[in-house]
Design a protein around this motif. Structure first.
Motif: not given
Length: 289
Positions: A43, A47, A50, A82, A86, A246
């Motif tokens: 993750l 992130d 992302l 989630t 960020p 994601i």
């Protein structure tokens, strides 16, 4: 260019059994659960990507709409949190509309959703969307047969119009097995901090499982279009579902790394005679812990 690839598609619940029949059963029940360490590490990596994607969207003036639909307790809300955690909240908004007012019911059906579409450089995530008409409104009788049929005719054209206007439209359907949904519902009943998540409509979704399955199948038959296809997420394992969504989202929008140059923190201004007011003039939060 950071661009993971993933094109996997799946089918949702079989109306007769309440299970997903096109996914390998090892994925449903036999796969080893992700450890917290593995999940957190992956993750953290995603992130970063992302943030890069979001910076690219903002810098290039893209307009992105992501719809999150699916079974109750399938993990939509957790996935949305989630994804957005960020990101800069000025340019990434979550839209979760309540039941329409009397005035909104008199409007063109899509009107109240259009008001929340993104401007250039923005990403909007709909926690349920205009597909309420094809799901809960259809099953619970909150719309007429004529309104439902008109939705099925106009929705594909509405979405094609959004895509032609320059909007990137991404649609996710979260699937969850009958057994896992029941387990999550029972957990919500037993936890007072989660009981608010269990609405009367959620309880109806259990007693009308097959009707919702049939409504979903008909919805897909009309709205799984080339310009805006449905992507189905296996939601029985929440951690895997979040990572998969994601990863897939990153694969759909080509982006480049716009990370700025390293910033040097300047020294603090030197004290030149500043005198703080007495600390007793301020009201502090009690330090209970």
């Amino acid at each position: 260019m950071a661009k993971p690839k993933s094109k996997a598609r799946a089918q949702d619940d079989d109306p007769a059994t309440g299970r997903t029949d096109s996914l390998d059963e090892s994925t449903r029940s036999g796969a080893r659960a992700l450890t917290r360490k593995t999940y957190d590490a992956e993750l953290a990596r995603l992130d970063v990507e992302l943030v890069k994607l979001h910076e690219w969207i903002h810098a290039r003036g893209l307009k992105v709409v992501i719809l999150f639909e699916g079974r109750d307790a399938a993990g939509k809300g957790g996935a949305i949190k989630t994804i957005t955690l960020p990101l800069n909240p000025r340019y990434a908004r979550v839209v979760a509309l309540p039941a329409p007012s009397d005035r909104e019911r008199s409007q063109w059906y899509f009107q109240r959703y259009v008001a929340h579409l993104p401007a250039a450089g923005e990403m909007v995530l709909f926690d349920r969307s205009w597909y309420n008409r094809a799901g809960v409104e259809r099953v619970m009788g909150f719309c007429s047969q004529e309104e439902y049929q008109e939705f099925m005719r106009s929705c594909p054209e509405f979405e094609r119009m959004l895509v032609r206007s320059g909007i990137t439209l991404i649609k996710y359907w979260f699937s969850v097995s009958d057994e896992e949904q029941e387990r999550r519902f029972r957990a919500r009943l037993e936890d007072p901090t989660k009981r608010w998540k269990l609405s009367p409509m959620d309880l109806q979704s259990r007693s009308r499982w097959v009707e919702y399955s049939m409504a979903k199948d008909e919805m897909f038959a009309h709205t799984d279009i080339k310009q805006a296809p449905w992507y189905v997420v296996n939601g029985d394992d929440k951690k895997r579902a979040r990572l998969n969504v994601i990863h897939h989202l990153l694969s759909l929008i080509p982006y480049e790394d716009l990370t700025p140059e390293a910033i040097v923190l300047p020294p603090r201004q030197r004290d030149s005679g500043y005198v703080r007011p007495p600390i007793t003039d301020q009201t502090f939060v009690p330090e209970v812990y």
